[in-house]
Design a protein around this motif. Structure first.
Motif, PDB file in Angstrom:
ATOM      1  N   LEU A  91       1.080  -1.537   0.028  1.00 35.60           N
ATOM      2  CA  LEU A  91       0.043   0.107  -0.281  1.00 35.60           C
ATOM      3  C   LEU A  91       1.155   1.376  -0.215  1.00 35.60           C
ATOM      4  CD1 LEU A  91      -2.501  -1.409   2.821  1.00 35.60           C
ATOM      5  CD2 LEU A  91      -2.910  -1.329  -0.045  1.00 35.60           C
ATOM      6  N   ASN A  92       1.157   2.026  -0.825  1.00 37.95           N
ATOM      7  CA  ASN A  92       1.506   3.296  -1.119  1.00 37.95           C
ATOM      8  C   ASN A  92       0.749   4.731  -1.442  1.00 37.95           C
ATOM      9  OD1 ASN A  92       1.254   2.068  -3.699  1.00 37.95           O
ATOM     10  ND2 ASN A  92       1.716   4.290  -4.325  1.00 37.95           N
ATOM     11  N   SER A 105       7.735   0.496  -3.949  1.00 39.43           N
ATOM     12  CA  SER A 105       7.657   0.135  -2.878  1.00 39.43           C
ATOM     13  C   SER A 105       8.776   0.754  -2.000  1.00 39.43           C
ATOM     14  CB  SER A 105       8.514  -0.997  -2.809  1.00 39.43           C
ATOM     15  OG  SER A 105       9.977  -0.806  -3.554  1.00 39.43           O
ATOM     16  N   LEU A 106       9.243   2.467  -2.565  1.00 41.75           N
ATOM     17  CA  LEU A 106      10.227   2.927  -1.808  1.00 41.75           C
ATOM     18  C   LEU A 106       8.858   4.825  -1.034  1.00 41.75           C
ATOM     19  CD1 LEU A 106      12.928   3.831  -3.774  1.00 41.75           C
ATOM     20  CD2 LEU A 106      13.140   2.435  -1.645  1.00 41.75           C
ATOM     21  N   CYS A 107       7.666   3.841  -0.822  1.00 44.54           N
ATOM     22  CA  CYS A 107       7.370   5.443  -0.402  1.00 44.54           C
ATOM     23  C   CYS A 107       7.237   5.316   1.056  1.00 44.54           C
ATOM     24  CB  CYS A 107       5.798   4.648  -0.304  1.00 44.54           C
ATOM     25  SG  CYS A 107       4.650   5.485  -0.407  1.00 44.54           S
ATOM     26  N   VAL A 108       7.471   6.788   1.370  1.00 41.82           N
ATOM     27  CA  VAL A 108       7.297   6.868   2.703  1.00 41.82           C
ATOM     28  C   VAL A 108       5.923   7.087   3.709  1.00 41.82           C
ATOM     29  CG1 VAL A 108       9.790   9.112   1.739  1.00 41.82           C
ATOM     30  CG2 VAL A 108       6.889   9.502   2.557  1.00 41.82           C
ATOM     31  N   ARG A 109       5.627   6.392   3.349  1.00 41.48           N
ATOM     32  CA  ARG A 109       4.465   5.478   4.157  1.00 41.48           C
ATOM     33  C   ARG A 109       3.355   4.592   3.405  1.00 41.48           C
ATOM     34  NH1 ARG A 109       3.308  11.500   3.544  1.00 41.48           N
ATOM     35  NH2 ARG A 109       3.218  11.420   2.277  1.00 41.48           N
ATOM     36  N   LEU A 110       5.632   3.837   2.912  1.00 45.50           N
ATOM     37  CA  LEU A 110       4.860   2.551   2.768  1.00 45.50           C
ATOM     38  C   LEU A 110       3.847   1.460   3.071  1.00 45.50           C
ATOM     39  CD1 LEU A 110       5.193   0.073   0.318  1.00 45.50           C
ATOM     40  CD2 LEU A 110       7.081  -0.209   1.788  1.00 45.50           C
ATOM     41  N   GLY A 111       2.944   0.169   3.527  1.00 48.83           N
ATOM     42  CA  GLY A 111       2.281  -0.341   4.215  1.00 48.83           C
ATOM     43  C   GLY A 111       1.940  -1.218   3.794  1.00 48.83           C
ATOM     44  N   ILE A 112       1.230  -2.191   4.645  1.00 49.63           N
ATOM     45  CA  ILE A 112       1.386  -3.523   3.855  1.00 49.63           C
ATOM     46  C   ILE A 112      -0.066  -4.554   4.883  1.00 49.63           C
ATOM     47  CG2 ILE A 112       2.114  -6.188   3.006  1.00 49.63           C
ATOM     48  CD1 ILE A 112       4.916  -4.778   3.807  1.00 49.63           C
ATOM     49  N   MET A 113      -0.492  -5.097   3.629  1.00 49.27           N
ATOM     50  CA  MET A 113      -2.121  -5.392   3.882  1.00 49.27           C
ATOM     51  C   MET A 113      -1.166  -6.092   5.273  1.00 49.27           C
ATOM     52  SD  MET A 113      -4.777  -4.787   2.317  1.00 49.27           S
ATOM     53  CE  MET A 113      -5.424  -5.816   2.554  1.00 49.27           C
ATOM     54  N   GLY A 114      -2.414  -6.118   6.332  1.00 47.30           N
ATOM     55  CA  GLY A 114      -2.254  -6.856   6.970  1.00 47.30           C
ATOM     56  C   GLY A 114      -1.081  -6.564   8.969  1.00 47.30           C
ATOM     57  N   GLU A 115      -0.245  -5.563   8.288  1.00 46.83           N
ATOM     58  CA  GLU A 115       0.488  -4.365   8.587  1.00 46.83           C
ATOM     59  C   GLU A 115       0.179  -3.521   9.063  1.00 46.83           C
ATOM     60  OE1 GLU A 115       4.165  -1.972   8.807  1.00 46.83           O
ATOM     61  OE2 GLU A 115       2.949  -2.784   7.103  1.00 46.83           O
ATOM     62  N   SER A 116      -0.421  -2.545   8.564  1.00 46.52           N
ATOM     63  CA  SER A 116      -1.008  -1.171   8.396  1.00 46.52           C
ATOM     64  C   SER A 116      -2.420  -1.101   8.588  1.00 46.52           C
ATOM     65  CB  SER A 116       0.212  -0.375   7.176  1.00 46.52           C
ATOM     66  OG  SER A 116       0.215  -0.873   6.327  1.00 46.52           O
ATOM     67  N   CYS A 117      -2.824  -2.309   8.309  1.00 47.62           N
ATOM     68  CA  CYS A 117      -4.464  -2.075   8.025  1.00 47.62           C
ATOM     69  C   CYS A 117      -5.155  -3.759   8.188  1.00 47.62           C
ATOM     70  CB  CYS A 117      -4.907  -1.330   7.297  1.00 47.62           C
ATOM     71  SG  CYS A 117      -4.682  -2.567   4.987  1.00 47.62           S
ATOM     72  N   PRO A 118      -6.358  -3.966   8.093  1.00 47.24           N
ATOM     73  CA  PRO A 118      -6.143  -5.213   8.599  1.00 47.24           C
ATOM     74  C   PRO A 118      -6.495  -6.004   7.479  1.00 47.24           C
ATOM     75  CG  PRO A 118      -8.134  -3.760   8.956  1.00 47.24           C
ATOM     76  CD  PRO A 118      -7.466  -2.981   8.494  1.00 47.24           C
ATOM     77  N   GLY A 119      -5.957  -7.474   7.780  1.00 48.54           N
ATOM     78  CA  GLY A 119      -5.547  -7.957   6.474  1.00 48.54           C
ATOM     79  C   GLY A 119      -6.619  -8.971   5.754  1.00 48.54           C
ATOM     80  N   THR A 120      -6.146  -9.887   4.915  1.00 47.92           N
ATOM     81  CA  THR A 120      -6.567 -10.828   3.674  1.00 47.92           C
ATOM     82  C   THR A 120      -7.370 -11.923   4.569  1.00 47.92           C
ATOM     83  OG1 THR A 120      -4.695 -11.605   3.844  1.00 47.92           O
ATOM     84  CG2 THR A 120      -4.804 -10.265   2.488  1.00 47.92           C
ATOM     85  N   PHE A 121      -7.359 -12.595   5.856  1.00 51.89           N
ATOM     86  CA  PHE A 121      -7.207 -13.420   6.605  1.00 51.89           C
ATOM     87  C   PHE A 121      -8.630 -13.469   7.489  1.00 51.89           C
ATOM     88  CE2 PHE A 121      -2.902 -15.032   8.038  1.00 51.89           C
ATOM     89  CZ  PHE A 121      -2.402 -14.363   6.626  1.00 51.89           C
ATOM     90  N   ALA A 122     -10.045 -13.466   6.278  1.00 47.00           N
ATOM     91  CA  ALA A 122     -11.122 -13.464   6.784  1.00 47.00           C
ATOM     92  C   ALA A 122     -11.718 -13.637   5.049  1.00 47.00           C
ATOM     93  CB  ALA A 122     -11.867 -11.846   6.720  1.00 47.00           C
ATOM     94  N   GLU A 123     -13.594 -13.631   5.767  1.00 49.62           N
ATOM     95  CA  GLU A 123     -14.256 -13.796   4.470  1.00 49.62           C
ATOM     96  C   GLU A 123     -14.604 -12.741   3.426  1.00 49.62           C
ATOM     97  OE1 GLU A 123     -17.320 -17.375   6.910  1.00 49.62           O
ATOM     98  OE2 GLU A 123     -17.746 -14.984   7.785  1.00 49.62           O
TER      99      GLU A 123
END
Ligand code: NAP
Ligand code: ZN
Length: 346
Positions: A91-92, A105-123
């Motif tokens: 996420l950028n 991927s050098l974004c100063v606010r780089l995030g990743i699903m499940g690390e900076s917001c709710p992730g994928t382990f759901a219905e």
């Protein structure tokens, strides 16, 4: 909806199958009805660092996922309900100097699903529309979920950073891991000679079936010395080291003069001893690398599609057994990707 959520920083008992609220869509977002999700070492990191990451609980984990588009926000034009999709988990911000230059991927606010917001382990999970890509033809849901994070990471390391070429030699550390198996699969498709290490002889055998040219057990052998023997004292052109710790100095010692080391991880320790004399005298290059930009993601998808490369699936669990999946990764038992099946997976 049901999800595998982390209820607090701590051990496996903090990974629970429970009811959480279904995500609400923003105008440029896409809601996906999940079919499969895949674990990454990142998920262990998130569970172990929940407090530092300042995530509220219960936190839905998971970076990788694939499924069927259920709903799209009012500003989404090119994606429609019913599409079979996988996601780019990065996420950028879209506006910083790096995003503007296409280096997301050098974004100063780089995030990743499940690390900076709710992730994928759901219905269901939601992502920005730019993160959605069609599932390559012939891919199962498990393969679609297992592909993105480790393959885009491997792609940037090999192609954009190390600029690996056919005919070169590579050493890949800890071949049981998701990143390492992806690296092996890509370099074998490129015609590179690949040496691998593992703490398990069984995994070394599996790696040979995937095309590894030789395997070294790092628990019983000094891999730098073995690499000198295997390469007639020369050393390898490239080392992919996602392990760090005590391995790092040996990785440097495995390189030919002018060789390149790429690191994307530090599973065994982030502040290892190094060897500056070896770096300057042998004129080695050390590259850091994280995930990939949008162009690299698409290049990677095209590559696997054309070359028929598919991620190695280690084991599948139903979503409610998510804690067992975390346990398997924590114990380092996997060879390739651990996957959770969701919503009947049809
Ligand atoms: N920067 C990025 O963009 C990025 C992206 C993905 C992953 N990563 C990082 O890269 C690392 C690997 O991720 P992953 O998802 O592939 O993890 P994983 O599936 O859990 O694999 C980790 C592997 O590391 C090996 N290992 C562990 N301790 C070791 C040691 N002391 N010496 C040698 N090898 C050791 C093991 O290999 P064997 O079982 O064969 O012994 C293990 O299977 C993690 O640190 C992760 O955070 C970074
Ligand atoms: Zn940015």
């Amino acid at each position: 909806m049901k999800a595998i959520a982390i209820t607090g920083q701590g051990g496996l008992d903090r990974v629970q199958y429970l009811e959480v609220e279904r995500p609400r869509l923003g105008p440029q977002e896409v809601l996906i009805e999940t079919r499969a999700v895949a674990l990454n070492h990142l998920d262990l990191f998130v569970r172990n660092n929940l407090d530092t990451l300042k995530l509220s609980t219960p936190h839905v984990a998971g970076a990788d996922g694939a499924g069927v588009v259920a709903e799209v926000g009012p500003d989404v034009r090119t994606i429609k309900p019913g599409d079979r999709v996988l996601i780019n988990p990065a996420l950028n911000c879209g506006v910083c100097e790096f995003c503007q230059a296409g280096e997301q991927s050098l974004c100063v606010r780089l995030g990743i699903m499940g690390e900076s917001c709710p992730g994928t382990f759901a219905e269901y999970f939601k992502v920005p529309q730019d993160n959605v890509h069609p599932v390559p033809e012939g891919f199962s849901w498990e393969e679609a979920a297992a592909l993105p994070l480790v393959f885009v990471t491997a792609w940037r390391m090999l192609i954009s950073k190390a600029a690996i070429k056919p005919g070169e030699d590579i050493l890949i550390l800890g071949i049981g891991g998701g990143v390492s198996t992806a690296v092996l699969q890509i370099v074998k498709a490129l015609g590179v000679r690949a040496f691998v290490t593992s703490g398990s002889d069984d995994k070394l055998q599996l790696a040979k079936k995937l095309g590894a040219d030789a395997g070294i057990n790092y628990k019983t052998q000094d891999f730098a010395r073995e690499i000198r023997t295997l390469t007639d004292r020369r050393g390898v052109d490239v080392v992919v080291d996602s392990v760090g710790g005590d391995s790092y100095a040996k990785s440097l010692a495995s390189l030919v003069k002018g060789g390149r080391l790429v690191t994307c991880g530090s599973t065994a320790g982030a502040r290892p001893q190094t060897d500056l004399q070896r770096i300057f005298w042998n004129q080695l290059s050390v590259f850091g690398s994280t995930m990939g930009n949008r162009r690299e993601f698409v290049e990677m998808l095209n590559f696997v599609r054309k070359r028929g490369v598919k991620p190695v699936i280690d084991q599948m669990f139903p979503l409610p057994d998510g804690a067992h999946a975390f346990g398997r990764m924590e114990e380092g038992k996997q060879f390739g990707k651990i996957v959770l099946n969701v919503n009947g997976n049809t």
